[in-house]
Write an enzyme that holds these catalytic residues in place. Structure first.
Site, PDB file in Angstrom:
ATOM      1  CE  LYS A   8      -0.250   7.018   6.349  1.00  0.00           C
ATOM      2  NZ  LYS A   8      -1.459   7.701   5.883  1.00  0.00           N
ATOM      3  CG  ASP A  59       5.929   3.930   1.523  1.00  0.00           C
ATOM      4  OD1 ASP A  59       5.900   4.687   2.513  1.00  0.00           O
ATOM      5  OD2 ASP A  59       4.959   3.765   0.759  1.00  0.00           O
ATOM      6  CG  PHE A  64      -1.838   1.272   1.138  1.00  0.00           C
ATOM      7  CD1 PHE A  64      -2.984   1.251   0.357  1.00  0.00           C
ATOM      8  CD2 PHE A  64      -1.513   2.437   1.806  1.00  0.00           C
ATOM      9  CE1 PHE A  64      -3.798   2.378   0.254  1.00  0.00           C
ATOM     10  CE2 PHE A  64      -2.315   3.567   1.713  1.00  0.00           C
ATOM     11  CZ  PHE A  64      -3.459   3.536   0.935  1.00  0.00           C
TER      12      PHE A  64
END
Length: 408
Positions: free
Chosen positions: A261, A232, A147
């Protein structure tokens, strides 16, 4: 926190969203109006312990005083210039973020998906300019069940049909291999490979943690093959796993790290691509950009986030409380939990399907004052703010035990 006053109830506000908001989410039926630390309140003043923390965007809790203060100070001075001009906050942010991550250069962006897209462009540019891959032939190897975001290019290499179906045609240039499989990865890499792009821990897939040695193997394989290792760390980074970056658990330094984030402290969207000078140095004016990337407000908040992490206190806290989380979940195995995976303050918990889906379990936890989120099937994710106390964490685990004991 004092209860907020609203003219409409939670039920009324939820119904009001139906005709005007696109239905791209299926949120739990709670309407949050106020938050502080690890706690949120709904419009009626009911309190909930936040065990999701905005998918790690709220690593430092809601409205951390140092982050709010940094934002307030900057709001009184300057918020945006665009990158058409310099601003007085950007250099300091880039210097400190590069030092924190052990890298040389920083490309500031806004959202996690933007960081991934930027990483893809950067890897391809490097492949053409440095590695010598023929034009338009660069490939990137990724892992199944990944993801990395929701853009059309990113969903092109997703194996989640819900994310892909109906959004083609898809962007070429990606090879998908099983996660945690070095042999398959090696077979997929060739002279056209620009990069291997993976999550050190696959969050959306259920907090899947690779075998010891996998990340070190990826690093060695990419070094031998002459391609980039792009990690990531948008969910796994910035303290979540008990280290600044999840790759540090294996002593690995990628060529490029993608962050987001938590970098915005839950206040503004902030993301970044950080990496070696030889890689980020391939970009020249006009080849990539972002109007809001590196804006003064984002840089001020991002710098305050880096300051919190520079002490190492949050990383140590995540590691120590991670033991409480792990031990508490281990005690529930065979008592409604069929398995779990955890690292630091992050866990994927597989609930006995006979007790319900992950969604059903999350709804029951909500009624007990605990906010969590399901992922696939009967798996729920737990990722509380790193500011949570041991007592609060123990209380959340007790609520999970109660929900599981009550059965379907």
């Amino acid at each position: 926190m004092t209860a907020p006053t609203h003219p409409r109830t939670s039920d009324e506000l939820i119904r009001a969203e139906e005709p005007v908001l696109a239905h791209n989410y299926h949120p739990l039926p709670v309407v949050v109006a106020r938050a502080e630390g690890a706690w949120v309140e709904d419009v009626e003043g009911r309190r909930y312990l936040d065990m999701l923390a905005g998918y790690s965007a709220l690593n430092f809790g809601h409205r951390h005083p140092a982050l709010v203060e940094a934002a307030h100070r900057q709001l009184d001075r300057l918020t945006l210039t665009s990158r058409a001009f310099h601003n007085d906050r950007l250099a300091g942010f880039a210097e400190r973020l590069a030092a924190l991550t052990g890298q040389d250069m920083v490309l500031p962006m806004n959202t996690g998906a933007e960081a991934v897209e930027s990483g893809i462009k950067l890897a391809r540019k490097w492949a053409y300019d440095v590695k010598g891959v023929p034009a338009d032939r660069a490939t990137i190897v990724v892992a199944a069940d990944n993801f990395h975001g929701r853009t059309t290019t990113i969903v092109s290499f997703s194996t989640d049909e819900t994310a892909r179906s109906g959004f083609g045609p898809f962007t070429p240039g990606f090879r998908i291999v099983p996660y945690n499989d070095l042999a398959a990865l090696e077979a997929a890499v060739d002279e056209t490979t620009a990069a291997v792009l993976i999550e050190p821990i696959q969050g959306e897939a259920g907090v899947l943690i690779p075998d010891d040695g996998y990340l070190a193997g990826v690093r060695e394989l990419t070094r031998r093959a002459g391609c980039l290792f792009v990690a990531d760390e948008i969910q796994s980074g910035l303290g979540r796993t008990g280290r600044t970056l999840a790759v540090e658990h294996e002593g690995v330094v990628p060529d490029v790290v993608l962050l987001g984030k938590a970098l915005g402290g839950g206040i503004v969207p902030v993301s970044a691509v950080v990496g070696r000078r030889e890689v980020l140095g391939v970009l020249h004016p006009g080849e990539h950009g972002s109007t809001f990337g590196g804006n003064p407000l984002a840089a001020a908040v991002g710098t305050a986030v880096v300051e919190l992490l520079e002490t190492g206190a949050f990383q140590r806290r995540a590691a120590e409380l991670g033991e409480v989380l792990r031990d508490g979940l281990a005690a529930l195995v065979g008592r409604g939990v069929v398995g779990f995976r955890s690292r630091g303050l992050w866990a994927g918990v597989d609930v006995d399907p006979a007790l319900g889906t992950g969604r059903a379990v999350s709804e029951r936890l909500m009624r007990e004052g605990i906010l969590a989120k399901d992922t696939h099937g009967s798996t729920i994710r737990l990722a509380p703010p790193l500011t949570i106390t041991a007592d609060e964490l123990t209380s959340a685990l007790a609520s999970l035990e109660k929900v599981l004991a009550a059965g379907a």
